[in-house]
Design a protein around this motif. Structure first.
Motif, PDB file in Angstrom:
ATOM      1  N   TYR A 134       0.825  -1.208   0.000  1.00 31.98           N
ATOM      2  CA  TYR A 134       0.000   0.000   0.000  1.00 31.98           C
ATOM      3  C   TYR A 134       0.862   1.262   0.000  1.00 31.98           C
ATOM      4  O   TYR A 134       1.819   1.373   0.771  1.00 31.98           O
ATOM      5  CB  TYR A 134      -0.918   0.027   1.225  1.00 31.98           C
ATOM      6  CG  TYR A 134      -2.119  -0.868   1.085  1.00 31.98           C
ATOM      7  CD1 TYR A 134      -3.357  -0.358   0.711  1.00 31.98           C
ATOM      8  CD2 TYR A 134      -2.016  -2.237   1.317  1.00 31.98           C
ATOM      9  CE1 TYR A 134      -4.461  -1.187   0.575  1.00 31.98           C
ATOM     10  CE2 TYR A 134      -3.113  -3.075   1.177  1.00 31.98           C
ATOM     11  CZ  TYR A 134      -4.330  -2.542   0.807  1.00 31.98           C
ATOM     12  OH  TYR A 134      -5.413  -3.369   0.664  1.00 31.98           O
ATOM     13  N   ASP A 135       0.497   2.196  -0.867  1.00 31.67           N
ATOM     14  CA  ASP A 135       1.102   3.526  -0.889  1.00 31.67           C
ATOM     15  C   ASP A 135       0.257   4.392   0.038  1.00 31.67           C
ATOM     16  O   ASP A 135      -0.823   4.856  -0.336  1.00 31.67           O
ATOM     17  CB  ASP A 135       1.097   4.065  -2.317  1.00 31.67           C
ATOM     18  CG  ASP A 135       1.641   5.481  -2.406  1.00 31.67           C
ATOM     19  OD1 ASP A 135       2.366   5.896  -1.479  1.00 31.67           O
ATOM     20  OD2 ASP A 135       1.325   6.175  -3.397  1.00 31.67           O
ATOM     21  N   GLY A 137      -1.129   7.426   2.480  1.00 35.44           N
ATOM     22  CA  GLY A 137      -1.235   8.868   2.354  1.00 35.44           C
ATOM     23  C   GLY A 137      -0.702   9.576   3.587  1.00 35.44           C
ATOM     24  O   GLY A 137       0.420   9.343   4.016  1.00 35.44           O
ATOM     25  N   TYR A 163      -5.729   3.430   5.313  1.00 35.22           N
ATOM     26  CA  TYR A 163      -5.501   2.762   4.036  1.00 35.22           C
ATOM     27  C   TYR A 163      -6.850   2.495   3.380  1.00 35.22           C
ATOM     28  O   TYR A 163      -7.866   2.330   4.049  1.00 35.22           O
ATOM     29  CB  TYR A 163      -4.733   1.451   4.221  1.00 35.22           C
ATOM     30  CG  TYR A 163      -5.553   0.302   4.772  1.00 35.22           C
ATOM     31  CD1 TYR A 163      -6.157  -0.629   3.925  1.00 35.22           C
ATOM     32  CD2 TYR A 163      -5.741   0.158   6.149  1.00 35.22           C
ATOM     33  CE1 TYR A 163      -6.927  -1.673   4.438  1.00 35.22           C
ATOM     34  CE2 TYR A 163      -6.497  -0.887   6.662  1.00 35.22           C
ATOM     35  CZ  TYR A 163      -7.087  -1.800   5.797  1.00 35.22           C
ATOM     36  OH  TYR A 163      -7.845  -2.827   6.296  1.00 35.22           O
ATOM     37  N   ASP A 166      -7.951   1.369  -2.988  1.00 32.79           N
ATOM     38  CA  ASP A 166      -7.426   1.997  -4.195  1.00 32.79           C
ATOM     39  C   ASP A 166      -5.993   2.487  -4.039  1.00 32.79           C
ATOM     40  O   ASP A 166      -5.382   2.938  -5.011  1.00 32.79           O
ATOM     41  CB  ASP A 166      -8.331   3.159  -4.624  1.00 32.79           C
ATOM     42  CG  ASP A 166      -8.402   4.269  -3.577  1.00 32.79           C
ATOM     43  OD1 ASP A 166      -8.068   4.011  -2.405  1.00 32.79           O
ATOM     44  OD2 ASP A 166      -8.802   5.383  -3.938  1.00 32.79           O
ATOM     45  N   ARG A 167      -5.435   2.381  -2.815  1.00 33.56           N
ATOM     46  CA  ARG A 167      -4.048   2.791  -2.587  1.00 33.56           C
ATOM     47  C   ARG A 167      -3.078   1.618  -2.708  1.00 33.56           C
ATOM     48  O   ARG A 167      -1.885   1.792  -2.521  1.00 33.56           O
ATOM     49  CB  ARG A 167      -3.906   3.418  -1.197  1.00 33.56           C
ATOM     50  CG  ARG A 167      -4.773   4.612  -0.923  1.00 33.56           C
ATOM     51  CD  ARG A 167      -4.279   5.880  -1.552  1.00 33.56           C
ATOM     52  NE  ARG A 167      -2.954   6.263  -1.100  1.00 33.56           N
ATOM     53  CZ  ARG A 167      -2.404   7.460  -1.325  1.00 33.56           C
ATOM     54  NH1 ARG A 167      -3.084   8.355  -2.020  1.00 33.56           N
ATOM     55  NH2 ARG A 167      -1.208   7.745  -0.895  1.00 33.56           N
ATOM     56  N   ARG A 168      -3.589   0.438  -3.012  1.00 35.70           N
ATOM     57  CA  ARG A 168      -2.696  -0.715  -3.122  1.00 35.70           C
ATOM     58  C   ARG A 168      -2.043  -0.726  -4.497  1.00 35.70           C
ATOM     59  O   ARG A 168      -2.709  -0.712  -5.531  1.00 35.70           O
ATOM     60  CB  ARG A 168      -3.458  -2.017  -2.905  1.00 35.70           C
ATOM     61  CG  ARG A 168      -2.524  -3.209  -2.724  1.00 35.70           C
ATOM     62  CD  ARG A 168      -3.218  -4.439  -2.207  1.00 35.70           C
ATOM     63  NE  ARG A 168      -2.245  -5.415  -1.715  1.00 35.70           N
ATOM     64  CZ  ARG A 168      -2.568  -6.595  -1.210  1.00 35.70           C
ATOM     65  NH1 ARG A 168      -3.846  -6.941  -1.111  1.00 35.70           N
ATOM     66  NH2 ARG A 168      -1.625  -7.414  -0.784  1.00 35.70           N
ATOM     67  N   THR A 169      -0.721  -0.780  -4.498  1.00 34.67           N
ATOM     68  CA  THR A 169       0.030  -0.706  -5.748  1.00 34.67           C
ATOM     69  C   THR A 169       0.782  -1.992  -6.076  1.00 34.67           C
ATOM     70  O   THR A 169       1.312  -2.129  -7.176  1.00 34.67           O
ATOM     71  CB  THR A 169       1.038   0.449  -5.689  1.00 34.67           C
ATOM     72  OG1 THR A 169       1.936   0.246  -4.586  1.00 34.67           O
ATOM     73  CG2 THR A 169       0.323   1.786  -5.507  1.00 34.67           C
TER      74      THR A 169
END
Length: 224
Positions: A134-135, A137, A163, A166-169
């Motif tokens: 996860y990226d 914020g 988290y 949609d923040r999982r990269t």
């Protein structure tokens, strides 16, 4: 091989020298006089034996000796989804706990890692991405703690961050080149909190962040 002691007057395997100098110039406490610092190991992290004089409360000086293990400072983060009331943890094998009585050595933990040359926030963003995928914020600094002050020098910086899917990269899992094989585990917050009492969560940093989240963090005041 060059003459000298690796880590002291010739580079060790990580290119370091002067590792026996740590603590020799401390002057913040007049009751402590460092006499000698001996480098015992610098295979990867650093083990030192320090001899010092300590002024006791009765006015007498006492000669003391301590071994300290220096692995650098670190950071950890509790990833949470307040709307869904979940937290994101990791599970990985920890040999030191395995050899000290843990049944299988697999610990549930908050994402964490050493700072290396980064500041704490940069480091924890890096570790969260590597371990969980996860990226994250905005992060919130919670507190800083010396985790084992009797022998380990490490200071751990605690953070919390929300988290969302949609923040999982990436899949996470850690760095294979570093021998990491990390499982990402999402749990309801209430279950994670209960797992402290059952012993299923036995990692200090994780216990501290979960209890903080319940007392004054994102889940404070909620019925669980």
């Amino acid at each position: 091989m060059p003459d000298g002691v690796p880590g002291v007057d010739v580079p060790d395997r990580r290119g370091r020298t002067g590792l026996d100098r740590a603590g020799r110039d401390l002057d913040g406490n007049p009751r402590v006089r460092v006499r000698e610092v001996e480098l015992l190991s610098s295979s990867w992290y650093i083990l030192r034996r320090t001899t010092f004089d300590y002024l006791r409360t009765d006015g007498s000086w006492s000669a003391q000796e301590r071994e300290t293990y220096d692995r650098g400072n670190g950071a950890t983060v509790l990833l949470y989804d307040a709307e869904r009331a979940t937290v994101l943890l990791t599970r990985q094998f920890r040999y030191p706990v395995y050899v000290n009585g843990h049944p299988d050595g697999l610990l549930l933990e908050t994402a964490a890692g050493l700072l290396d040359d980064d500041d704490p926030e940069t480091a924890i963003r890096r570790e969260a991405a590597e371990e969980t995928g996860y990226d994250i914020g905005e992060v919130r600094h919670v507190f800083d703690v010396y985790m084992s002050p009797g022998s380990v020098t490490e200071r751990l910086h605690f953070f919390a961050a929300p988290y969302t899917a949609d923040r999982r990269t990436s899949e996470g899992g850690g760095l294979a080149d570093d021998g990491e094989d990390i499982e990402v585990v999402e749990l309801p917050f209430a279950k994670a909190l209960a797992m402290i009492g059952s012993g299923e969560i036995a990692d200090a940093k994780t216990v501290m962040l979960l209890q903080w989240a319940a007392l004054s963090g994102p889940f404070a005041g909620r019925d669980r």
